[in-house]
Design an enzyme around this catalytic site. Structure first.
Site, short mmCIF file in Angstrom:
data_model
loop_
_atom_site.label_atom_id
_atom_site.label_comp_id
_atom_site.label_asym_id
_atom_site.label_seq_id
_atom_site.Cartn_x
_atom_site.Cartn_y
_atom_site.Cartn_z
N ASP A 12 18.30 -36.98 -90.58
CA ASP A 12 19.23 -35.88 -90.82
C ASP A 12 20.31 -35.95 -89.75
OD1 ASP A 12 20.21 -33.41 -91.95
OD2 ASP A 12 19.42 -32.40 -90.19
N SER A 13 21.38 -35.20 -89.97
CA SER A 13 22.44 -35.14 -88.96
C SER A 13 21.96 -34.43 -87.69
CB SER A 13 23.64 -34.40 -89.54
OG SER A 13 23.24 -33.13 -90.03
N TYR A 44 27.69 -33.39 -89.70
CA TYR A 44 28.25 -34.37 -90.62
C TYR A 44 29.11 -33.66 -91.69
CZ TYR A 44 24.99 -38.13 -89.12
OH TYR A 44 24.29 -39.10 -88.43
N GLY A 45 28.81 -32.41 -91.91
CA GLY A 45 29.42 -31.68 -93.03
C GLY A 45 30.91 -31.48 -92.93
N CYS A 75 19.41 -35.02 -95.14
CA CYS A 75 20.73 -34.42 -95.02
C CYS A 75 21.46 -34.44 -96.37
CB CYS A 75 21.53 -35.23 -93.99
SG CYS A 75 23.18 -34.61 -93.71
N ASN A 76 21.83 -33.26 -96.85
CA ASN A 76 22.56 -33.18 -98.12
C ASN A 76 23.90 -33.90 -98.04
OD1 ASN A 76 21.48 -30.82 -100.24
ND2 ASN A 76 20.63 -30.70 -98.20
N GLU A 154 21.51 -21.89 -86.70
CA GLU A 154 21.18 -22.50 -85.41
C GLU A 154 21.13 -21.46 -84.30
OE1 GLU A 154 22.42 -26.33 -84.39
OE2 GLU A 154 21.82 -27.07 -86.37
N CYS A 186 21.89 -27.59 -98.62
CA CYS A 186 22.07 -27.93 -97.21
C CYS A 186 20.75 -27.67 -96.50
CB CYS A 186 23.17 -27.06 -96.60
SG CYS A 186 23.38 -27.29 -94.82
N THR A 187 20.44 -28.54 -95.55
CA THR A 187 19.15 -28.46 -94.86
C THR A 187 18.87 -27.09 -94.25
OG1 THR A 187 20.34 -29.38 -92.99
CG2 THR A 187 18.94 -30.89 -94.25
N HIS A 188 19.92 -26.42 -93.77
CA HIS A 188 19.72 -25.17 -93.04
C HIS A 188 19.52 -23.95 -93.92
CE1 HIS A 188 21.37 -27.70 -89.93
NE2 HIS A 188 21.28 -26.75 -89.02
#
Ligand code: DGL
Length: 269
Positions: A12-13, A44-45, A75-76, A154, A186-188
């Site tokens: 992932d990023s 990365y987004g 990572c999407n 985050e 998205c991962t988050h």
């Protein structure tokens, strides 16, 4: 091809991919995982396709040092832009998060109006739109990038007035389009699911792409006779390209408790 008792590689990023790790640990509890989070170069987004592809190639090369039997692109943003290139360059099975998320959404939608939220790069790639179109061309897709979601998560601001206001503002255009299914691309974003649920109400199905991906990983491993037959407890290792301390702190929030060591990696220096 690497053997069944080799670990699964996940990249992932940064930290967010731990939501995918969590799903893998739940669905494939006997598998060992090597995780690589590019915390020095996150996000990365906000980056261009060529940068995302370059970073993704380097990340796979790093994971291959551990003899991983497959690679999960948690990572999407990387999945959106880099998957075809990664599959061209490497022989190891590579699984992204876009198709599993799209498949689940197409299965769930009743009115054929699906919303997608993700980073700016993911939304600009139109990767979810393309995956959904391949599955059912009659579905309409409405996308919205939500650049403030990642920093909110985050910082641990996943509930409360400010979070709710930001979520409601971003989702308003999608609600106007009467979507009945929303892909958390998205991962988050799974960490915002409770607030998103409050904003969109009970009638909209939420799809966690990472969770869906764990099912695909199982399928790919089973299809290649790569499911572990190991009797011992799995061993997990986490690598990051910046300070491990921050990863530990925020990582616990994503995973409950990080079950494994966190080491600093220098793959591209
Ligand atoms: N991991 C990224 C994704 O799923 C989010 C964070 C970033 O922008 O790098 O798209």
């Amino acid at each position: 091809m690497n053997g069944a008792n080799q670990p699964i590689g996940v990249f992932d990023s940064g930290i967010g991919g731990l939501t995918v790790v969590k799903a893998l640990m739940t669905n494939l509890p006997r598998e060992s995982i090597v995780y690589f989070g590019d915390t020095a170069r996150v996000p990365y987004g906000t980056k261009s396709k060529s940068t995302i592809v370059k970073f993704s190639l380097e990340n796979v090369e790093f994971l291959l040092r551990f003899g991983v039997k497959c690679i999960v692109v948690a990572c999407n943003t990387s999945s959106s832009w880099a998957l075809p290139t990664l599959r061209k360059f490497f022989k190891v099975p590579i699984i992204g998060v876009i198709r599993p998320g799209a498949t689940a959404a197409v299965r769930l939608t009743r009115n054929k109006r699906i919303g997608v939220v993700g980073t700016r790069a993911t939304v600009n790639s139109r990767a979810y739109d393309a995956a959904i179109m391949r599955l059912d061309p009659s579905v309409k897709v409405f996308s919205q990038c939500c650049p403030l979601f990642v920093p909110l998560v985050e910082e641990g601001w996943t509930e409360g007035d400010i979070c709710r206001e930001v979520v409601a503002t971003y989702l308003k255009p999608l609600q106007k389009q009467r979507i009945d299914t929303l892909i958390l691309g998205c991962t988050h974003y799974p960490l915002l699911a409770r607030t998103i649920r409050r904003v969109v109400g009970p009638s909209v199905s939420l799809v966690d792409s990472g969770e869906q991906t764990a099912g695909d990983v199982r399928g790919v491993l089973a299809g290649n006779e790569l499911l572990t037959n190991g009797k011992k407890n799995p061993k997990h290792r986490f690598f990051v390209t910046d300070e491990p301390a921050h990863f530990h702190k925020v990582g616990d929030r994503f995973l409950g408790k990080l079950a494994g060591s966190v080491e600093r990696a220098h793959p591209y220096l």
